[in-house]
Enzyme design. Structure first.
Site, mmCIF file in Angstrom:
data_model
loop_
_atom_site.group_PDB
_atom_site.id
_atom_site.type_symbol
_atom_site.label_atom_id
_atom_site.label_comp_id
_atom_site.label_asym_id
_atom_site.label_seq_id
_atom_site.Cartn_x
_atom_site.Cartn_y
_atom_site.Cartn_z
ATOM 1 N N ASP A 68 0.806 -1.223 0.000
ATOM 2 C CA ASP A 68 0.000 0.000 0.000
ATOM 3 C C ASP A 68 0.839 1.272 0.000
ATOM 4 O O ASP A 68 2.061 1.229 0.167
ATOM 5 C CB ASP A 68 -0.976 0.000 1.193
ATOM 6 C CG ASP A 68 -0.353 -0.558 2.470
ATOM 7 O OD1 ASP A 68 0.887 -0.596 2.572
ATOM 8 O OD2 ASP A 68 -1.108 -0.960 3.369
ATOM 9 N N ASN A 137 -7.882 -3.011 14.224
ATOM 10 C CA ASN A 137 -9.254 -3.384 13.856
ATOM 11 C C ASN A 137 -9.294 -4.596 12.926
ATOM 12 O O ASN A 137 -10.313 -4.895 12.332
ATOM 13 C CB ASN A 137 -9.962 -2.191 13.188
ATOM 14 C CG ASN A 137 -9.219 -1.676 11.955
ATOM 15 O OD1 ASN A 137 -8.243 -2.280 11.516
ATOM 16 N ND2 ASN A 137 -9.687 -0.577 11.391
ATOM 17 N N HIS A 139 -7.515 -4.916 10.153
ATOM 18 C CA HIS A 139 -7.267 -4.659 8.722
ATOM 19 C C HIS A 139 -5.971 -5.321 8.275
ATOM 20 O O HIS A 139 -5.044 -5.510 9.067
ATOM 21 C CB HIS A 139 -7.314 -3.163 8.378
ATOM 22 C CG HIS A 139 -6.138 -2.346 8.821
ATOM 23 N ND1 HIS A 139 -6.265 -1.056 9.293
ATOM 24 C CD2 HIS A 139 -4.816 -2.600 8.851
ATOM 25 C CE1 HIS A 139 -5.068 -0.574 9.579
ATOM 26 N NE2 HIS A 139 -4.177 -1.477 9.325
ATOM 27 N N GLU A 144 -9.855 -2.029 5.199
ATOM 28 C CA GLU A 144 -10.506 -1.757 6.483
ATOM 29 C C GLU A 144 -11.765 -2.611 6.627
ATOM 30 O O GLU A 144 -12.292 -3.119 5.630
ATOM 31 C CB GLU A 144 -10.894 -0.271 6.548
ATOM 32 C CG GLU A 144 -9.719 0.693 6.448
ATOM 33 C CD GLU A 144 -8.881 0.779 7.710
ATOM 34 O OE1 GLU A 144 -8.981 -0.112 8.592
ATOM 35 O OE2 GLU A 144 -8.099 1.746 7.825
#
Ligand code: F6R
Length: 243
Positions: A68, A137, A139, A144
């Site tokens: 990313d 979380n 991800h 996400e």
């Protein structure tokens, strides 16, 4: 198949991750490595640099694709992932920079950039070993929690929690954190032949146990790894404390 390496702390987790990457590079010197940024892989990269300096390892024929990149950050911006990779690995090993790939944060046509990145991965012959970290979380890359899985490289809005977590790299100012990123999709990640996911710290323990022992759901993106055929989870005791 899932194999779990439970390590005592961050350092020994990092050595294990480095060993797995070194094994891949040694067995297949022309490997395509999928790489991650962030605080988790940092230690492993240090050990890889050390091995390379000692002459035990060579990246001369290795190609890399990163997961990313922040939208809007130039490659020479200190918080861009291209900068991170050059600074934390590429500039210190014998890899050819032209064989390293990170999405272009400044791409003027984001959709085209995504398609080109996906094509690049295919042209390289696919990823042999994909290194992943995991967000608090759940991800992976910047996929996400959401209602569906993304198939290919795409542009995403970062979750509030991710922006907060990453603000430590932007003078603790959430306003300075880019709000969007290019990310490989869940599909791109799942196509890797082998996946190594590294997780450290008690604050990720809850998401980690849900990811590997709970239902498979895009609301906890890492849970998809349960159906990959070759996953190695390397985590410290703190991260595995709820297993
Ligand atoms: C980074 C990436 C992210 C991180 C995750 C964990 O390239 O893809 O998914 O792996 O946000 O970040 P750290 O390691 O900083 O806790």
């Amino acid at each position: 198949m899932l194999r779990i390496y439970k390590k005592s702390d961050y350092e020994s987790m990092s050595r294990q991750v480095a060993n797995l990457i070194a094994a891949q590079v040694t067995l297949k010197p022309k490997s395509v490595l999928g790489l991650a940024t962030g605080s988790t892989p940092n230690g492993a990269y240090k050990y890889l640099i050390e091995s390379c300096k000692q002459g035990d390892l060579s990246f001369a024929e290795i190609s890399t694709v990163n997961l990313d990149e922040y939208v809007g950050l130039a490659p020479d911006h200190e918080q861009s992932y291209r900068y991170y990779m050059n600074d934390n690995l590429f500039n210190h090993v014998d890899i050819k920079l032209e064989n390293t790939h990170v999405p272009n944060g400044l791409a003027t046509h984001p959709t085209q950039e995504c398609l080109q990145y996906e094509q690049l991965i295919a042209d390289l012959g696919g990823v042999d070993l994909q290194l992943l970290g995991m967000g608090h979380n759940g991800h992976i890359a910047f996929n996400e929690p959401s209602e569906s899985y993304t198939k290919i490289t795409n542009v995403v809005d970062l979750a509030e929690r991710t922006i907060q977590a990453n603000s430590i790299y932007f003078e603790n100012d959430v306003n300075k954190v880019p709000k969007q990123a290019f990310t490989m999709g869940i599909g791109s990640i799942m196509r890797a032949r082998k996946i190594v996911i590294a997780v450290s710290g008690a604050e990720k323990a809850e998401s980690l146990v849900k990811a590997f022992q709970g239902p498979i759901t895009p609301s906890l993106p890492a849970s998809i790894l349960q159906v990959h055929h070759d996953v190695v989870l390397v985590a410290d005791e703190a991260a595995l404390s709820k297993f």
